[in-house]
Design an enzyme around this catalytic site. Sequence first.
Site, mmCIF file in Angstrom:
data_model
loop_
_atom_site.group_PDB
_atom_site.id
_atom_site.type_symbol
_atom_site.label_atom_id
_atom_site.label_comp_id
_atom_site.label_asym_id
_atom_site.label_seq_id
_atom_site.Cartn_x
_atom_site.Cartn_y
_atom_site.Cartn_z
ATOM 1 N N ASP A 274 -0.730 -0.886 0.929
ATOM 2 C CA ASP A 274 0.236 -0.874 2.030
ATOM 3 C C ASP A 274 1.281 0.209 1.787
ATOM 4 O O ASP A 274 1.745 0.415 0.657
ATOM 5 C CB ASP A 274 0.902 -2.243 2.149
ATOM 6 C CG ASP A 274 1.899 -2.301 3.296
ATOM 7 O OD1 ASP A 274 1.680 -1.606 4.309
ATOM 8 O OD2 ASP A 274 2.905 -3.015 3.169
ATOM 9 N N GLU A 277 4.432 -0.430 -0.204
ATOM 10 C CA GLU A 277 4.408 -0.462 -1.663
ATOM 11 C C GLU A 277 4.662 0.905 -2.281
ATOM 12 O O GLU A 277 4.740 1.023 -3.503
ATOM 13 C CB GLU A 277 3.049 -0.990 -2.145
ATOM 14 C CG GLU A 277 2.783 -2.432 -1.790
ATOM 15 C CD GLU A 277 3.748 -3.375 -2.478
ATOM 16 O OE1 GLU A 277 3.884 -3.278 -3.701
ATOM 17 O OE2 GLU A 277 4.369 -4.209 -1.785
ATOM 18 N N ASP A 307 -0.520 -6.810 0.872
ATOM 19 C CA ASP A 307 -0.135 -5.544 0.249
ATOM 20 C C ASP A 307 -1.332 -4.721 -0.202
ATOM 21 O O ASP A 307 -1.234 -3.490 -0.291
ATOM 22 C CB ASP A 307 0.779 -5.813 -0.955
ATOM 23 C CG ASP A 307 2.100 -6.443 -0.548
ATOM 24 O OD1 ASP A 307 2.643 -6.028 0.496
ATOM 25 O OD2 ASP A 307 2.580 -7.349 -1.247
ATOM 26 N N GLU A 333 -1.354 -10.308 -2.110
ATOM 27 C CA GLU A 333 0.072 -10.240 -1.772
ATOM 28 C C GLU A 333 0.849 -10.141 -3.082
ATOM 29 O O GLU A 333 0.766 -11.033 -3.930
ATOM 30 C CB GLU A 333 0.504 -11.476 -0.986
ATOM 31 C CG GLU A 333 1.986 -11.553 -0.684
ATOM 32 C CD GLU A 333 2.430 -10.601 0.417
ATOM 33 O OE1 GLU A 333 3.648 -10.338 0.514
ATOM 34 O OE2 GLU A 333 1.556 -10.122 1.176
ATOM 35 N N ARG A 334 1.587 -9.050 -3.259
ATOM 36 C CA ARG A 334 2.327 -8.822 -4.508
ATOM 37 C C ARG A 334 3.792 -9.194 -4.323
ATOM 38 O O ARG A 334 4.421 -8.792 -3.352
ATOM 39 C CB ARG A 334 2.200 -7.357 -4.916
ATOM 40 C CG ARG A 334 3.100 -6.937 -6.072
ATOM 41 C CD ARG A 334 2.828 -5.490 -6.464
ATOM 42 N NE ARG A 334 3.842 -4.983 -7.388
ATOM 43 C CZ ARG A 334 4.784 -4.107 -7.069
ATOM 44 N NH1 ARG A 334 4.838 -3.612 -5.848
ATOM 45 N NH2 ARG A 334 5.665 -3.704 -7.964
#
Length: 551
Positions: A274, A277, A307, A333-334
Amino acid sequence: MAAPVRLGRKRPLPACPNPLFVRWLTEWRDEATRSRRRTRFVFQKALRSLRRYPLPLRSGKEAKILQHFGDGLCRMLDERLQRHRTSGGDHAPDSPSGENSPAPQGRLAEVQDSSMPVPAQPKAGGSGSYWPARHSGARVILLVLYREHLNPNGHHFLTKEELLQRCAQKSPRVAPGSARPWPALRSLLHRNLVLRTHQPARYSLTPEGLELAQKLAESEGLSLLNVGIGPKEPPGEETAVPGAASAELASEAGVQQQPLELRPGEYRVLLCVDIGETRGGGHRPELLRELQRLHVTHTVRKLHVGDFVWVAQETNPRDPANPGELVLDHIVERKRLDDLCSSIIDGRFREQKFRLKRCGLERRVYLVEEHGSVHNLSLPESTLLQAVTNTQVIDGFFVKRTADIKESAAYLALLTRGLQRLYQGHTLRSRPWGTPGNPESGAMTSPNPLCSLLTFSDFNAGAIKNKAQSVREVFARQLMQVRGVSGEKAAALVDRYSTPASLLAAYDACATPKEQETLLSTIKCGRLQRNLGPALSRTLSQLYCSYGPLT
């Protein structure tokens, strides 16, 4: 002697052209005000609109051209006008004489939604306010479901794939780009003309939809014979369905007319990062440097959910500028600990998990990254640990904890290489949005297993956060702002009461405040079908039934 001044004749002000309608609306507004019903606002807006209209109206149905006049209110006016004429009053509704009688109590709740705009006027012979255009996807869907309803050997419902196939059979030649963006199927669901049940979804006609579909068939000159009572009709008796309508339905479902198929050796697996990020301060640019150092094939693009995802990209596309891409069934997802803390406080934590579960990908990873000291955060460590545990145990996510951004990049590199090995030798094919994938089907019976995946464009378009929303969707989001109302509980509530107006009407129908407090307590929620409970039901009744400020 000076000539006398000649004054022009003063034009008299016109009298009220619709005094009976004004009188009745005033009565209904005053009665709703005395009984503290919210319909008083509907009557007030309709009254204001009627007073501005300079021409006489002969019936309540004619008042539909005015703003804030819906089906329920027009029907009330016609019934009151009929009673007025039966009792010996003037036949013209614009006559000043009238009968003072109370408003029919049974109709007050019907105008809760009468201020909603009417999307289309009915044609001759049609009843109701909605009549889909001839070249619209909604008309095609209704007729196809009507044929299935008439089929004595059918199930009276169709899955989304079957629905698309039936529409494509009616018009196999669809011009590229002829689809319009209006979501026909979603519109019919919101109008309560089509019912969606089960998982995978099954679509059938509601009683209102069946009535409208029958009128559509009659208006097109279709009898019971040429409407078709079986799944296969003779070639000479098929109903011509416009190509644009079929393409519109396909566009709404997020599928291509020709499914994309990638055989082994025709694609490569790469990581999509993404763009969020990679921008901003801190350690975000460091992530890309670590991925490059680990020789991870990746690309940066805008992702509307998650992400990190992985795509199978066509290696020898016909259009090099637009290669075909299929999204693998994994999403990450981070969250750094400080970001996790702030997302729990402002409510993003629940919303993001809810959107991840609806994104169409089944294998969801929640990557929790350590950052600084836990004691410097706004929430205690026990709260963060409980949130992460709930994400794994209750929501079904795979939770991975890393020490820093370098370890996160190493984990992404490991996942990328693992997915490259996992999908090696597989044939990948696109599937429609909303249908379940089968990544493991045929793994033991075929040397070239088939995987059905979403295209990247369908995946990203279906996850748009700020797309146009229906009243039902906005109502669900509003309910989720109440403490204790999760996504599953909000979904159960809107399944019972799809709009705020329907919920308020149910509250108005309660005899006592105690009954209002327990109205929602027995609604079944979630996979375990537990009751919503009296405490949350009381909170919602206080929110929607309090006329003064909340304390």
